[in-house]
Design an enzyme around this catalytic site. Sequence first.
Site, PDB file in Angstrom:
ATOM      1  NE  ARG A   1      -3.691   0.633   0.688  1.00 32.36           N
ATOM      2  CZ  ARG A   1      -4.729   0.678   1.522  1.00 32.36           C
ATOM      3  NH1 ARG A   1      -5.340  -0.426   1.864  1.00 32.36           N
ATOM      4  NH2 ARG A   1      -5.174   1.825   1.991  1.00 32.36           N
TER       5      ARG A   1
ATOM      6  CB  SER B   1     -17.129 -21.744  18.314  1.00 37.31           C
ATOM      7  OG  SER B   1     -17.745 -21.838  19.574  1.00 37.31           O
TER       8      SER B   1
ATOM      9  CE  LYS C   1     -26.766 -20.682  23.679  1.00 34.59           C
ATOM     10  NZ  LYS C   1     -26.156 -21.092  24.935  1.00 34.59           N
TER      11      LYS C   1
ATOM     12  CG  ASP D   1     -24.672 -24.794  26.207  1.00 36.70           C
ATOM     13  OD1 ASP D   1     -23.479 -24.991  25.925  1.00 36.70           O
ATOM     14  OD2 ASP D   1     -25.284 -23.748  25.915  1.00 36.70           O
TER      15      ASP D   1
ATOM     16  CB  ALA E   1     -33.759 -17.816  35.912  1.00 37.40           C
TER      17      ALA E   1
ATOM     18  N   GLY F   1     -30.368 -18.886  29.893  1.00 29.94           N
ATOM     19  CA  GLY F   1     -30.261 -20.069  29.041  1.00 29.94           C
ATOM     20  C   GLY F   1     -29.513 -21.221  29.695  1.00 29.94           C
TER      21      GLY F   1
ATOM     22  CG  MET G   1     -18.483 -13.307  31.129  1.00 32.59           C
ATOM     23  SD  MET G   1     -20.097 -13.640  30.365  1.00 32.59           S
ATOM     24  CE  MET G   1     -19.748 -13.171  28.705  1.00 32.59           C
TER      25      MET G   1
ATOM     26  CD  GLN H   1     -21.707 -26.655  19.413  1.00 25.41           C
ATOM     27  OE1 GLN H   1     -20.593 -26.160  19.229  1.00 25.41           O
ATOM     28  NE2 GLN H   1     -22.789 -25.926  19.576  1.00 25.41           N
TER      29      GLN H   1
END
Length: 507
Positions: A39, A240, A289, A325, A358, A360, A419, A476
């Site tokens: 470039r 994944s 899902k 899961d 409560a 997924g 998380m 999977q």
Amino acid sequence: MTDNNRPVLCAVIGRTRHKMMQIEIQEAAKRGAQLIELRLDFLAKAPDFKRLLAQRPCPMIASVRRPVDGGRFPGSEEERLMLLRQAVVAGFDWIDLETDVADQVRRYGNVKRIVSYHNMRQMPDDLEEIYERMCAQDADVVKIAVTAGQPSDNLRVLDLINKGRKPTVAHCMGDMGACSRVLSACYGSPFTYAAFNPERSFAPGMLSLDELRKTYHYEELDNKSKIFGVIGDPVGHSLSPLIHNQAFRKMNFNGVYLPFRVPRGELADFLKSFDSLGVRGYSVTIPHKESAARLATIRDPAVERIGAANTIIRMVDGWHAFNTDAQAAVESLKANLPVGPDGTPGQLQSRTVLLLGAGGVARALAHMLKENNVPLILANRTPERSQKLAEEVGCKVVDWAARHNVLCDTLVNCTSVGMHPNLDECPIHVSFLKPGLMIFDTVYTPETTMLIREAKERGCHVLTGVDMFVRQAGLQFKLFTGLEAPLELMEKLVRRALSPIAIKEEE
Ligand code: NAP
């Protein structure tokens, strides 16, 4: 592009200094690039072609991009065309000329010509007409780079490669377009562009050389490669693609696994429009899902109970839905129970589980635990959700504020508390963490959450979300390929990707 007609990786290099460009040219070839685009618009000074082309390790393309095409060239159009002509004469193997100026630069010697079209804003309605006009120009390769506004835009560019009258490099830019950059290999594209330096972006969504080689194995893909992917939004940080693609290679399975960013509410349209790609199976993540479960023609018993699927597989009668899961979470718990004082293996049904959440994952676990006759108590921040779930599965429920009063020997965290990036959050007060208590934190980004760290320090028996994540991916993989998954490799890849250094680099 090569003798054996395998797709080639073209490393894009743009630096302000000649010296850095020279270093990166050599390094890119060492790392597998078989073609390099320089470039020239990135250079701070006028290009010294002799220096840049000395010791070229592979064919080189010259391009000088205008800002409207995503480039940096500051001069006039006349100066730019002059520079392009000089590059042709100086000995570049290829020259990239935008479609609107291509006719102003004459073919010279053996220098091959890429005639290109960039649209940094959108997918033009008349893409196919633009392409037809470009094919009529004096081009050895026609290049199209447009901005995806919806997932199906990828199909339009892939179709150009497939049916193209000339060798065609075509892709969508942006995170929605990443799949077209990889899939171009399966459709006969002579090469794809890759950023040599992942920190330097030359076009939105351009993957790095290492990613295309080591994650996607771009050069090994062909029209027989079976296509899989993960559908979600966001999907860019999913691990994944890394683990499934590597597992495909390890098992000598000719497949490719891609991220598909599909906005909420668009799953049905996406599946319909991507039907022509013949994708064999998808991993499904937030927020699709529940829709995946509804759309499927056949649901496995776990999906039927939970109402959510994380895997769909194409069958002759439509999509079959699975929830790996749920199975993975219970297998993970069973395999990691503390052994009794006399050395006997732990029994899941003899534990009393307090399950936080409560959503997924909580739904998947609650149903599976009840099916395994495990005494269960639920607590969730939003009480209506935990009450509804408790009614469904037939178990006790306590208020979120009362969770610390529950008597149990196993705590499972299915909330997203702790998380990344909320690393200093813990879903339960540390005074709850007593020696011998089993703690299973389903969160795996990071692996060592605050809950896991505190629990370890207080003598609890801990299980992290990585074990479950690897197991669900392994299940999977078996559904996708019919082969046993290389679980050890998958676990190694996940741990490496989740190491604190890798997370830091991502930020
Ligand atoms: P989800 O459906 O969005 O549910 C999130 C849950 O977290 C809800 O119960 C929510 O409570 C609760 N929550 C969120 N913020 C909270 C807060 N500040 N305080 C208290 N509760 C809070 O998500 P999901 O799909 O179930 O995933 C949950 C976690 O599981 C994720 O964080 C992920 O790390 C982990 N996971 C692990 C694996 C694995 O293989 N290991 C696989 C998938 C997911 P409300 O109902 O009150 O909103």
